[in-house]
Design an enzyme around this catalytic site. Structure first.
Site, PDB file in Angstrom:
ATOM      1  N   ASP A  28       0.849  -1.190   0.000  1.00  0.00           N
ATOM      2  CA  ASP A  28       0.000   0.000   0.000  1.00  0.00           C
ATOM      3  C   ASP A  28       0.888   1.245   0.000  1.00  0.00           C
ATOM      4  OD1 ASP A  28      -3.222   0.543   0.960  1.00  0.00           O
ATOM      5  OD2 ASP A  28      -1.800   2.210   1.116  1.00  0.00           O
ATOM      6  N   ILE A  29       0.506   2.207  -0.828  1.00  0.00           N
ATOM      7  CA  ILE A  29       1.310   3.431  -0.989  1.00  0.00           C
ATOM      8  C   ILE A  29       1.264   4.296   0.274  1.00  0.00           C
ATOM      9  CG2 ILE A  29      -0.424   5.034  -1.936  1.00  0.00           C
ATOM     10  CD1 ILE A  29       1.570   5.554  -4.252  1.00  0.00           C
ATOM     11  N   ASN A  85     -13.079  -3.241   2.158  1.00  0.00           N
ATOM     12  CA  ASN A  85     -14.056  -2.164   2.254  1.00  0.00           C
ATOM     13  C   ASN A  85     -15.032  -2.268   1.084  1.00  0.00           C
ATOM     14  OD1 ASN A  85     -13.010  -0.890   4.591  1.00  0.00           O
ATOM     15  ND2 ASN A  85     -11.373   0.018   3.365  1.00  0.00           N
ATOM     16  N   GLY A  91     -15.496   3.560   3.629  1.00  0.00           N
ATOM     17  CA  GLY A  91     -14.282   4.312   3.311  1.00  0.00           C
ATOM     18  C   GLY A  91     -13.575   3.794   2.072  1.00  0.00           C
ATOM     19  N   GLN A  92     -14.238   2.956   1.283  1.00  0.00           N
ATOM     20  CA  GLN A  92     -13.623   2.478   0.048  1.00  0.00           C
ATOM     21  C   GLN A  92     -13.268   3.655  -0.851  1.00  0.00           C
ATOM     22  OE1 GLN A  92     -16.014  -0.269  -2.280  1.00  0.00           O
ATOM     23  NE2 GLN A  92     -14.354  -0.670  -3.734  1.00  0.00           N
ATOM     24  N   HIS A  98     -10.254  -5.181  -3.585  1.00  0.00           N
ATOM     25  CA  HIS A  98      -8.927  -5.441  -3.002  1.00  0.00           C
ATOM     26  C   HIS A  98      -9.085  -5.858  -1.556  1.00  0.00           C
ATOM     27  CE1 HIS A  98      -9.863  -1.155  -2.559  1.00  0.00           C
ATOM     28  NE2 HIS A  98      -9.184  -1.180  -1.418  1.00  0.00           N
ATOM     29  N   HIS A 100      -7.093  -5.887   2.001  1.00  0.00           N
ATOM     30  CA  HIS A 100      -5.958  -5.345   2.750  1.00  0.00           C
ATOM     31  C   HIS A 100      -5.395  -6.445   3.639  1.00  0.00           C
ATOM     32  CE1 HIS A 100      -6.941  -0.927   2.191  1.00  0.00           C
ATOM     33  NE2 HIS A 100      -8.116  -1.451   1.921  1.00  0.00           N
TER      34      HIS A 100
HETATM   35  P1  AMP Z   1      -9.793   1.399   0.234  1.00  0.00           P
HETATM   36  O1  AMP Z   1     -10.030   2.543   1.160  1.00  0.00           O
HETATM   37  O2  AMP Z   1     -10.170   0.072   0.805  1.00  0.00           O
HETATM   38  O3  AMP Z   1     -10.370   1.631  -1.151  1.00  0.00           O
HETATM   39  O4  AMP Z   1      -8.223   1.321   0.075  1.00  0.00           O
HETATM   40  C1  AMP Z   1      -7.513   1.828  -1.008  1.00  0.00           C
HETATM   41  C2  AMP Z   1      -6.049   1.740  -0.638  1.00  0.00           C
HETATM   42  O5  AMP Z   1      -5.300   1.871  -1.836  1.00  0.00           O
HETATM   43  C3  AMP Z   1      -5.582   2.843   0.309  1.00  0.00           C
HETATM   44  O6  AMP Z   1      -5.050   2.223   1.503  1.00  0.00           O
HETATM   45  C4  AMP Z   1      -4.514   3.580  -0.490  1.00  0.00           C
HETATM   46  O7  AMP Z   1      -3.429   4.001   0.302  1.00  0.00           O
HETATM   47  C5  AMP Z   1      -4.106   2.543  -1.523  1.00  0.00           C
HETATM   48  N1  AMP Z   1      -3.580   3.064  -2.790  1.00  0.00           N
HETATM   49  C6  AMP Z   1      -4.120   4.033  -3.554  1.00  0.00           C
HETATM   50  N2  AMP Z   1      -3.377   4.197  -4.666  1.00  0.00           N
HETATM   51  C7  AMP Z   1      -2.364   3.314  -4.595  1.00  0.00           C
HETATM   52  C8  AMP Z   1      -1.254   2.991  -5.446  1.00  0.00           C
HETATM   53  N3  AMP Z   1      -1.051   3.629  -6.594  1.00  0.00           N
HETATM   54  N4  AMP Z   1      -0.393   2.022  -5.054  1.00  0.00           N
HETATM   55  C9  AMP Z   1      -0.593   1.372  -3.871  1.00  0.00           C
HETATM   56  N5  AMP Z   1      -1.616   1.615  -3.040  1.00  0.00           N
HETATM   57  C10 AMP Z   1      -2.485   2.573  -3.395  1.00  0.00           C
END
Ligand code: AMP
Ligand code: ZN
Length: 111
Positions: A28-29, A85, A91-92, A98, A100
Site C-alpha cells: 500500500d502506498i 471495504n 471508506g472504500q 482489493h 488489505h
Molecule cells: P480502500 O479505502 O479500501 O479503497 O483502500 C484503497 C487503498 O489503496 C488505500 O489504503 C490507499 O493508500 C491505496 N492506494 C491508492 N493508490 C495506490 C497505489 N497507486 N499504489 C498502492 N496503493 C495505493
C-alpha cells in the site's frame, strides 16, 4: 481505466510482493501498519458486493494469497488482519476489489 487496472497493465508502478496469472499483490502506498499489502484480482470487479456464486472463489483465493504473504513476511504467528471495504460508509476509495493485509503491530478494533 481504474488505478489498479493501470497497475495490472503496467501503466502505473507498484511495489509487487506476489503475482500469478489471476492475482497481484503490492505494498500500500500509504501504509496504515508496518506491513500493509493489497491483494487484488487482475480482473476488474468494482465491489465486494458484485461478487456472486460464479466468482466467489476469488475471495477464498485472495485469503490464501494473504496467508502465504503473511508467512513470507514472518507475521503468520504474530497475527494479521484482512479487510475488504465495500461502498461509501466503509471508506472504500479505490473501486477495484482489493483485500488489505495488515500486520507487524498490535492492532485495536476501530470502526
Ligand atoms: P480502500 O479505502 O479500501 O479503497 O483502500 C484503497 C487503498 O489503496 C488505500 O489504503 C490507499 O493508500 C491505496 N492506494 C491508492 N493508490 C495506490 C497505489 N497507486 N499504489 C498502492 N496503493 C495505493
Ligand atoms: Zn480496475
Amino acid at each position: 481505466m481504474c488505478i489498479f487496472c493501470k497497475i495490472v497493465n503496467g501503466d502505473l508502478p507498484c511495489d509487487k510482493v506476489y503475482e500469478d496469472e489471476k492475482y497481484l499483490a503490492f505494498k500500500d502506498i500509504n501504509p496504515k501498519a508496518p506491513i500493509h499489502i493489497l491483494i487484488i484480482p487482475k480482473e476488474h470487479i468494482s465491489y465486494l458486493s458484485d461478487v456472486d456464486e460464479e466468482n466467489k472463489h476469488i475471495i477464498g483465493d485472495m485469503a490464501l494469497i494473504a496467508n502465504k504473504i503473511a508467512e513470507d513476511f514472518g507475521i503468520h504467528k504474530t497475527g494479521y488482519r484482512i479487510l475488504i471495504n465495500n461502498g461509501p460508509d466503509s471508506g472504500q476509495e479505490v473501486f477495484h476489489l482489493h483485500m488489505h493485509l495488515l500486520g507487524g503491530k498490535k492492532m485495536v478494533f476501530t470502526a
